[in-house]
Design an enzyme around this catalytic site. Sequence first.
Site, PDB file in Angstrom:
ATOM      1  N   ASN A 115       0.924  -1.253  -0.163  1.00 24.05           N
ATOM      2  CA  ASN A 115      -0.120  -0.250   0.092  1.00 24.05           C
ATOM      3  C   ASN A 115       0.804   1.055  -0.111  1.00 24.05           C
ATOM      4  O   ASN A 115       1.774   1.108   0.497  1.00 24.05           O
ATOM      5  CB  ASN A 115      -1.169  -0.044   1.216  1.00 24.05           C
ATOM      6  N   PHE A 119      -1.550   8.209   4.315  1.00 32.92           N
ATOM      7  CA  PHE A 119      -2.334   8.856   5.328  1.00 32.92           C
ATOM      8  C   PHE A 119      -3.648   9.541   4.760  1.00 32.92           C
ATOM      9  O   PHE A 119      -3.845  10.580   5.205  1.00 32.92           O
ATOM     10  CB  PHE A 119      -1.522  10.103   6.217  1.00 32.92           C
ATOM     11  N   SER A 180       5.505   5.290   8.663  1.00 33.28           N
ATOM     12  CA  SER A 180       5.101   4.878   7.395  1.00 33.28           C
ATOM     13  C   SER A 180       5.869   5.221   6.349  1.00 33.28           C
ATOM     14  O   SER A 180       6.646   6.343   6.399  1.00 33.28           O
ATOM     15  CB  SER A 180       3.995   5.468   7.280  1.00 33.28           C
ATOM     16  N   ASN A 182       5.200   6.182   3.241  1.00 34.55           N
ATOM     17  CA  ASN A 182       4.208   6.562   2.154  1.00 34.55           C
ATOM     18  C   ASN A 182       4.058   8.057   2.214  1.00 34.55           C
ATOM     19  O   ASN A 182       3.290   8.779   1.443  1.00 34.55           O
ATOM     20  CB  ASN A 182       2.914   6.037   2.034  1.00 34.55           C
ATOM     21  N   THR A 183       4.798   8.797   3.533  1.00 32.03           N
ATOM     22  CA  THR A 183       4.638  10.202   3.397  1.00 32.03           C
ATOM     23  C   THR A 183       6.239  10.528   3.113  1.00 32.03           C
ATOM     24  O   THR A 183       6.950  10.011   3.935  1.00 32.03           O
ATOM     25  CB  THR A 183       4.075  10.467   4.846  1.00 32.03           C
ATOM     26  N   LYS A 222       5.389   3.903  17.058  1.00 39.67           N
ATOM     27  CA  LYS A 222       5.496   2.757  15.966  1.00 39.67           C
ATOM     28  C   LYS A 222       6.757   2.780  15.128  1.00 39.67           C
ATOM     29  O   LYS A 222       6.857   4.065  14.725  1.00 39.67           O
ATOM     30  CB  LYS A 222       4.209   2.925  15.241  1.00 39.67           C
ATOM     31  N   ASN A 251       5.760  -1.522  11.697  1.00 39.06           N
ATOM     32  CA  ASN A 251       5.134  -0.781  10.259  1.00 39.06           C
ATOM     33  C   ASN A 251       5.565  -1.864   9.114  1.00 39.06           C
ATOM     34  O   ASN A 251       6.304  -2.841   9.337  1.00 39.06           O
ATOM     35  CB  ASN A 251       5.376   0.485  10.064  1.00 39.06           C
TER      36      ASN A 251
END
Length: 362
Positions: A115, A119, A180, A182-183, A222, A251
């Site tokens: 994925n 966010f 994460s 993805n940022t 996390k 994560n």
Amino acid sequence: MYQLIRQYLFQQDPEEIHEKTIHALKLAEESAPGKALLKMIYQLRDKRLETNLWGLKFPNPVGLAAGFDKNAEVYHALGALGFGFVEVGTITPQGQPGNPRPRLFRLPEHQAVINRMGFNNHGAYHASQHLVDFAYSDVPIGINIGKNKVTPNEEAASDYSKCMDMLYAYGHYFVINISSPNTPNLRDLQETESLRVLVRAVREKAAELEARGVKKKPVLLKVAPDMSDEQMHDVVNAAVEEGISGIIATNTTLSREAVINHPNAEEAGGLSGRPLTERSTAWVKQIYQEIGDKVPIIGVGGIYNGEDAYNKIRAGASLVQVYTGMIYQGPGIAKQINKQLLKLMARDGFTHISEVVGVDAK
């Protein structure tokens, strides 16, 4: 039955299926008989599985990780599915659309998902409107917070503080998400000094709100699985020194080693699911050996059955979380895992789940 339904579901766009699932859970949540039916089918209660941490009572150690209920819309229904706790989010101060679609990819041969959601959520104020009745939940509700994509890292602490300001009165525990992939540049905040600045800002905001009468909540961190041993050592120790209440490990991963031949392996984003099982368990064990006598650990990554959960608990996790496993195993995953945990505990002579924590890491 779910395995038959899954064949149909996997022929459709994964994000559309997720949205339809959220809608179905909303309908169940708004209906007292619907919620009661979910509890009757999916819940398993047993004193041997109850866990008490941070002054909170978890009816069982199997939680749902952040990423499913991004806007805190269906946490009551998810609790009815038998989870011992539910983590909502990731929530950012301002709503944002996330990355362009498609951004969610299944890898069925590997029981995995990639994925790059980014966010996507409606923002902290919107979430707060859904969280006003969190106290009526049957299970603890965690709130996972992050920064907006447009906020530079130098100002990240301000975003996390804004989330705390709007949400601290709600939820039972909080999670700082800086792991994460993805940022852009988010994981740079795991650098030790950046992490210290961020955690201090969050803790100071929490103390300010507590001085105004808001009940104190545990704040967890996390972490990502893609760190060197030395970096993980520095990160978890710095977090504990700055007053973090617990560590969530881990994560998603950027590694594609386990899925290199799959056509979706080239897709950008975080890989979750079965390929992460052993790696995340190894990190749980290492972190437990580092700081396990100081703060609890929540183990997450590639949990599909009771054996997977049991191994993470034996490695040092006091609680565990699933997400991708539910995509492949269905809504009954928490009940299935808990039933298997009881059998494994009986096999090994344990009378309570707390006795299992860290036995392989001592």
